[in-house]
Design a protein around this motif. Structure first.
Motif, PDB file in Angstrom:
ATOM      1  N   SER A  83       0.827  -1.197   0.000  1.00 51.42           N
ATOM      2  CA  SER A  83       0.000   0.000   0.000  1.00 51.42           C
ATOM      3  C   SER A  83       0.871   1.261   0.000  1.00 51.42           C
ATOM      4  O   SER A  83       1.930   1.298   0.633  1.00 51.42           O
ATOM      5  CB  SER A  83      -0.905   0.010   1.231  1.00 51.42           C
ATOM      6  OG  SER A  83      -1.555   1.250   1.362  1.00 51.42           O
ATOM      7  N   SER A  84       0.408   2.260  -0.730  1.00 49.91           N
ATOM      8  CA  SER A  84       1.081   3.569  -0.707  1.00 49.91           C
ATOM      9  C   SER A  84       0.112   4.659  -0.252  1.00 49.91           C
ATOM     10  O   SER A  84       0.284   5.830  -0.591  1.00 49.91           O
ATOM     11  CB  SER A  84       1.653   3.903  -2.092  1.00 49.91           C
ATOM     12  OG  SER A  84       0.612   4.003  -3.047  1.00 49.91           O
ATOM     13  N   TYR A  97     -12.547  18.881 -11.185  1.00 46.67           N
ATOM     14  CA  TYR A  97     -12.383  17.659 -11.977  1.00 46.67           C
ATOM     15  C   TYR A  97     -10.904  17.456 -12.257  1.00 46.67           C
ATOM     16  O   TYR A  97     -10.223  18.354 -12.777  1.00 46.67           O
ATOM     17  CB  TYR A  97     -13.175  17.761 -13.286  1.00 46.67           C
ATOM     18  CG  TYR A  97     -14.669  17.740 -13.077  1.00 46.67           C
ATOM     19  CD1 TYR A  97     -15.372  16.536 -13.055  1.00 46.67           C
ATOM     20  CD2 TYR A  97     -15.370  18.920 -12.875  1.00 46.67           C
ATOM     21  CE1 TYR A  97     -16.747  16.513 -12.849  1.00 46.67           C
ATOM     22  CE2 TYR A  97     -16.750  18.909 -12.664  1.00 46.67           C
ATOM     23  CZ  TYR A  97     -17.429  17.701 -12.652  1.00 46.67           C
ATOM     24  OH  TYR A  97     -18.788  17.681 -12.446  1.00 46.67           O
ATOM     25  N   ARG A  98     -10.414  16.258 -11.902  1.00 41.27           N
ATOM     26  CA  ARG A  98      -8.993  15.945 -12.051  1.00 41.27           C
ATOM     27  C   ARG A  98      -8.825  14.550 -12.632  1.00 41.27           C
ATOM     28  O   ARG A  98      -9.720  13.710 -12.531  1.00 41.27           O
ATOM     29  CB  ARG A  98      -8.289  15.956 -10.689  1.00 41.27           C
ATOM     30  CG  ARG A  98      -7.931  17.311 -10.150  1.00 41.27           C
ATOM     31  CD  ARG A  98      -7.361  17.192  -8.754  1.00 41.27           C
ATOM     32  NE  ARG A  98      -6.353  16.157  -8.607  1.00 41.27           N
ATOM     33  CZ  ARG A  98      -5.049  16.398  -8.531  1.00 41.27           C
ATOM     34  NH1 ARG A  98      -4.594  17.624  -8.619  1.00 41.27           N
ATOM     35  NH2 ARG A  98      -4.195  15.412  -8.365  1.00 41.27           N
ATOM     36  N   ARG A  99      -7.661  14.331 -13.210  1.00 35.48           N
ATOM     37  CA  ARG A  99      -7.345  12.983 -13.681  1.00 35.48           C
ATOM     38  C   ARG A  99      -7.225  12.059 -12.472  1.00 35.48           C
ATOM     39  O   ARG A  99      -6.468  12.340 -11.532  1.00 35.48           O
ATOM     40  CB  ARG A  99      -6.041  13.000 -14.487  1.00 35.48           C
ATOM     41  CG  ARG A  99      -5.511  11.614 -14.829  1.00 35.48           C
ATOM     42  CD  ARG A  99      -4.345  11.699 -15.780  1.00 35.48           C
ATOM     43  NE  ARG A  99      -4.833  11.882 -17.143  1.00 35.48           N
ATOM     44  CZ  ARG A  99      -5.157  10.879 -17.960  1.00 35.48           C
ATOM     45  NH1 ARG A  99      -5.082   9.624 -17.525  1.00 35.48           N
ATOM     46  NH2 ARG A  99      -5.575  11.110 -19.174  1.00 35.48           N
ATOM     47  N   GLN A 100      -7.965  10.978 -12.497  1.00 37.26           N
ATOM     48  CA  GLN A 100      -7.966  10.027 -11.391  1.00 37.26           C
ATOM     49  C   GLN A 100      -6.615   9.329 -11.288  1.00 37.26           C
ATOM     50  O   GLN A 100      -6.009   8.965 -12.294  1.00 37.26           O
ATOM     51  CB  GLN A 100      -9.062   8.975 -11.614  1.00 37.26           C
ATOM     52  CG  GLN A 100      -9.106   7.840 -10.616  1.00 37.26           C
ATOM     53  CD  GLN A 100      -9.543   8.279  -9.238  1.00 37.26           C
ATOM     54  OE1 GLN A 100      -8.731   8.813  -8.487  1.00 37.26           O
ATOM     55  NE2 GLN A 100     -10.803   8.059  -8.912  1.00 37.26           N
ATOM     56  N   ARG A 101      -6.149   9.168 -10.077  1.00 39.83           N
ATOM     57  CA  ARG A 101      -4.930   8.401  -9.851  1.00 39.83           C
ATOM     58  C   ARG A 101      -5.238   6.921 -10.051  1.00 39.83           C
ATOM     59  O   ARG A 101      -6.092   6.354  -9.363  1.00 39.83           O
ATOM     60  CB  ARG A 101      -4.426   8.650  -8.430  1.00 39.83           C
ATOM     61  CG  ARG A 101      -3.239   7.764  -8.044  1.00 39.83           C
ATOM     62  CD  ARG A 101      -2.752   8.048  -6.636  1.00 39.83           C
ATOM     63  NE  ARG A 101      -1.665   7.153  -6.318  1.00 39.83           N
ATOM     64  CZ  ARG A 101      -1.750   6.140  -5.452  1.00 39.83           C
ATOM     65  NH1 ARG A 101      -2.872   5.914  -4.800  1.00 39.83           N
ATOM     66  NH2 ARG A 101      -0.705   5.363  -5.238  1.00 39.83           N
ATOM     67  N   LYS A 102      -4.530   6.294 -10.972  1.00 35.52           N
ATOM     68  CA  LYS A 102      -4.788   4.885 -11.260  1.00 35.52           C
ATOM     69  C   LYS A 102      -4.027   3.963 -10.312  1.00 35.52           C
ATOM     70  O   LYS A 102      -4.382   2.803 -10.163  1.00 35.52           O
ATOM     71  CB  LYS A 102      -4.382   4.574 -12.712  1.00 35.52           C
ATOM     72  CG  LYS A 102      -5.175   5.360 -13.739  1.00 35.52           C
ATOM     73  CD  LYS A 102      -6.648   4.974 -13.731  1.00 35.52           C
ATOM     74  CE  LYS A 102      -7.451   5.772 -14.742  1.00 35.52           C
ATOM     75  NZ  LYS A 102      -7.060   5.555 -16.134  1.00 35.52           N
ATOM     76  N   SER A 103      -2.961   4.464  -9.720  1.00 35.44           N
ATOM     77  CA  SER A 103      -2.163   3.675  -8.810  1.00 35.44           C
ATOM     78  C   SER A 103      -1.779   2.355  -9.470  1.00 35.44           C
ATOM     79  O   SER A 103      -1.352   2.320 -10.621  1.00 35.44           O
ATOM     80  CB  SER A 103      -2.932   3.470  -7.495  1.00 35.44           C
ATOM     81  OG  SER A 103      -2.150   2.789  -6.554  1.00 35.44           O
ATOM     82  N   LYS A 104      -1.968   1.253  -8.758  1.00 37.41           N
ATOM     83  CA  LYS A 104      -1.603  -0.054  -9.311  1.00 37.41           C
ATOM     84  C   LYS A 104      -2.822  -0.793  -9.843  1.00 37.41           C
ATOM     85  O   LYS A 104      -2.769  -2.002 -10.092  1.00 37.41           O
ATOM     86  CB  LYS A 104      -0.937  -0.909  -8.220  1.00 37.41           C
ATOM     87  CG  LYS A 104       0.233  -0.249  -7.497  1.00 37.41           C
ATOM     88  CD  LYS A 104       1.375   0.073  -8.414  1.00 37.41           C
ATOM     89  CE  LYS A 104       2.605   0.517  -7.663  1.00 37.41           C
ATOM     90  NZ  LYS A 104       2.438   1.737  -6.870  1.00 37.41           N
ATOM     91  N   GLU A 105      -3.928  -0.065 -10.032  1.00 37.17           N
ATOM     92  CA  GLU A 105      -5.153  -0.705 -10.482  1.00 37.17           C
ATOM     93  C   GLU A 105      -5.135  -1.011 -11.976  1.00 37.17           C
ATOM     94  O   GLU A 105      -5.962  -1.758 -12.472  1.00 37.17           O
ATOM     95  CB  GLU A 105      -6.350   0.201 -10.153  1.00 37.17           C
ATOM     96  CG  GLU A 105      -6.519   0.447  -8.659  1.00 37.17           C
ATOM     97  CD  GLU A 105      -7.534   1.544  -8.384  1.00 37.17           C
ATOM     98  OE1 GLU A 105      -8.205   1.976  -9.334  1.00 37.17           O
ATOM     99  OE2 GLU A 105      -7.636   1.961  -7.215  1.00 37.17           O
ATOM    100  N   SER A 106      -4.220  -0.415 -12.699  1.00 34.21           N
ATOM    101  CA  SER A 106      -4.082  -0.707 -14.121  1.00 34.21           C
ATOM    102  C   SER A 106      -2.602  -0.734 -14.450  1.00 34.21           C
ATOM    103  O   SER A 106      -1.759  -0.351 -13.628  1.00 34.21           O
ATOM    104  CB  SER A 106      -4.789   0.351 -14.977  1.00 34.21           C
ATOM    105  OG  SER A 106      -4.035   1.538 -14.995  1.00 34.21           O
TER     106      SER A 106
END
Length: 501
Positions: free
Chosen positions: A38-39, A120-129
């Motif tokens: 986790s981060s 409205y911002r670009r969603q953080r994808k993290s390690k989901e993709s």
């Protein structure tokens, strides 16, 4: 998403990699998708200035009741092929939100008692993709961790939603009930049709609804609050240290490249701020007569002058704008001193006139009259001072070229969209910050001036706050008189050059 980024996404694989990136076998992909801890960030609290950003949104809301307001920040600009310039947030957007990341859009929607604000911002994808390791533009292994929507909402005190949701909303906004800050995001500009400007009785174009939004934003930004003044002073103080760094490395008796001096200042700018507030002007000798000399490919010459117009933008995007003209050998010649002292007298006269309620144009006219009188004393003016200053003449401007200064803040030329009756035709008010920067420039090929003056350029520029009872020079950490400049320059040269830090 901006048009530039939309085109890039169309051409690139959906995973975000580029044509020259290595191809990933399936086993590697599966391997990269596992084994990550986790981060998540904990203990986040709102930044102190978030309260001020909310107050600014409220002020904008009151100016346009019942209307939808759309303020984008823009996207990264392509520098070369698939590399980008360092992103700098849109000034109005940053002033309203405190968000400095690319591709954000602030939407103020009408609500009971005002507006609801959504970022409205670009969603953080993290390690989901796979984006986190495959996208050179967005992947966190490439560009670092981004804040999530929830984290941003906590930090900035504003509701945040995924930028993808905005695309479906744009067609729903009614043209006659929406205003857009235009020229920043091509996709938003295309989604909401532009208006044609009407004409006033004298034939001049009237403000469109969108241009009125830009004007009001500039006018709201004219008065700096206490936090903004702290940021400006921070930028100015760093700029003073940058000038000191540069002065230490200018030798008395040999040439040094303009770009070396530019680089030394830029080092201080990156250490103490976001970077330079604008391209540094480092004009040695006759290069000083070119107002926006940013090529900086010349060198100092002992006996000549060097004009340096430089400013540091701090980490909250507020910038200084300071100019000093130095004698390379350490002392002005008699002729150089005469020109320098004339420019100083002009600047001092303008600063002495600054106080609340004074016409902005009065400061300009005060500075320019001193210069015109000096040009007359030098035997250069072909007409009387009064004739030279007349609106249908202005011949003195051959050697002054520009106005006395401009507003300063989150932009180096701040509040530029303000209507003339709030700016050029307006009055100074407590909380305004402006530059005072008269100059004289004698071109090398100007046959209307004595040969010994040709190639001399002098400008002195300071950043000045209008106070309740007058003014305060924010950049008084640097000397201004010719004698003080010589003494300061000598003292800096006696110090060892050193890296900032």
């Amino acid at each position: 998403m901006s048009e530039t980024n939309a085109a890039a996404a169309e051409a690139a694989p959906k995973s975000g990699e580029r044509s020259h990136d290595p191809k990933y076998p399936e086993k590697f992909l599966q391997f990269m998708r596992t084994g990550w801890g986790s981060s998540d960030l904990t203990g986040l609290v709102a930044v102190p200035q978030s309260v001020r950003h909310a107050q600014r949104r409220d002020a904008l809301s009151q100016a346009f009741p019942g209307e939808t307001l759309i303020i984008p920040t823009g996207a990264e600009k392509v520098r070369a092929n698939d590399t980008f310039f360092r992103f700098r947030a849109g000034s109005d957007f940053a002033w309203l939100t405190g968000d400095y990341d690319p591709e954000g859009v602030l939407v103020l929607s009408p609500a009971a008692g005002g507006h609801d604000a959504v970022l409205y911002r670009r969603q953080r994808k993290s390690k989901e993709s796979d984006e986190f390791f495959r996208s050179a533009q967005y992947g966190e292994l490439w560009v670092g961790r981004r804040y999530s929507l929830d984290e941003t909402a906590t930090l900035l005190g504003i509701e945040c939603r995924d930028l993808d949701e905005l695309e479906a909303l744009l067609p729903q906004f009614e043209r006659d009930k929406a205003r857009v800050l235009r020229g920043i995001d091509a996709v938003i500009d295309a989604a909401i049709a532009a208006e044609e400007a009407g004409r006033s009785e004298d034939g001049t174009p009237e403000l469109t609804r969108d241009r009125e939004l830009a004007a009001v934003l500039s006018e709201l930004r004219l008065i700096k609050d206490e936090w903004e003044l702290e940021q400006l002073q921070d930028a100015v103080d760093a700029t003073v240290r940058g000038f000191e760094d540069v002065a230490r490395v200018i030798p008395r008796d040999r040439a040094v490249r303009e770009r070396l001096l530019e680089g030394v200042f830029a080092m201080r700018a990156r250490l103490e701020g976001n970077g330079i507030g604008y391209d540094s002007i480092v004009g040695a000798g006759s290069h000083a007569t070119t107002l926006h000399w940013i090529t900086n490919d010349g060198a100092t010459v002992p006996g000549e002058l060097i004009l340096m117009d430089m400013g540091i933008e701090n980490n909250h995007l507020y910038t200084a704008d300071v100019t000093r003209t130095l004698p390379v050998s350490g002392r002005f010649t008699d002729l150089q001193r005469q020109v320098y002292d004339l420019v100083y007298a002009s600047q001092q006269a303008g600063m002495d006139a600054i106080k609340p309620g004074v016409d902005y144009k009065h400061i300009h006219q005060t500075c320019m009259r001193v210069l015109a009188e000096g040009l007359s004393d030098l035997g250069i003016l072909p007409v009387s001072v009064d004739e030279a200053m007349a609106d249908d003449s202005l011949v003195y401007r051959r050697w002054t070229l520009h106005g006395f200064g401009h507003m300063l803040g989150i932009d180096v030329h701040d509040c530029a969209a303000a209507r003339t009756d709030h700016y050029w035709q307006g009055k100074l008010a407590e909380g305004h910050v402006l530059t005072v920067e008269p100059g004289l420039y004698f071109q090398t090929d100007d046959e209307l001036v004595p040969e010994e003056l040709r190639g001399i350029g002098v400008r002195i520029e300071d950043d000045v706050l209008v106070t309740a009872d007058g003014h305060r020079n924010l950049s008084d950490g640097l000397p201004r008189t010719s004698t003080d400049v010589e003494e300061w320059f000598a003292a800096r040269r006696d110090e060892e050059p050193r890296f900032p830090g």
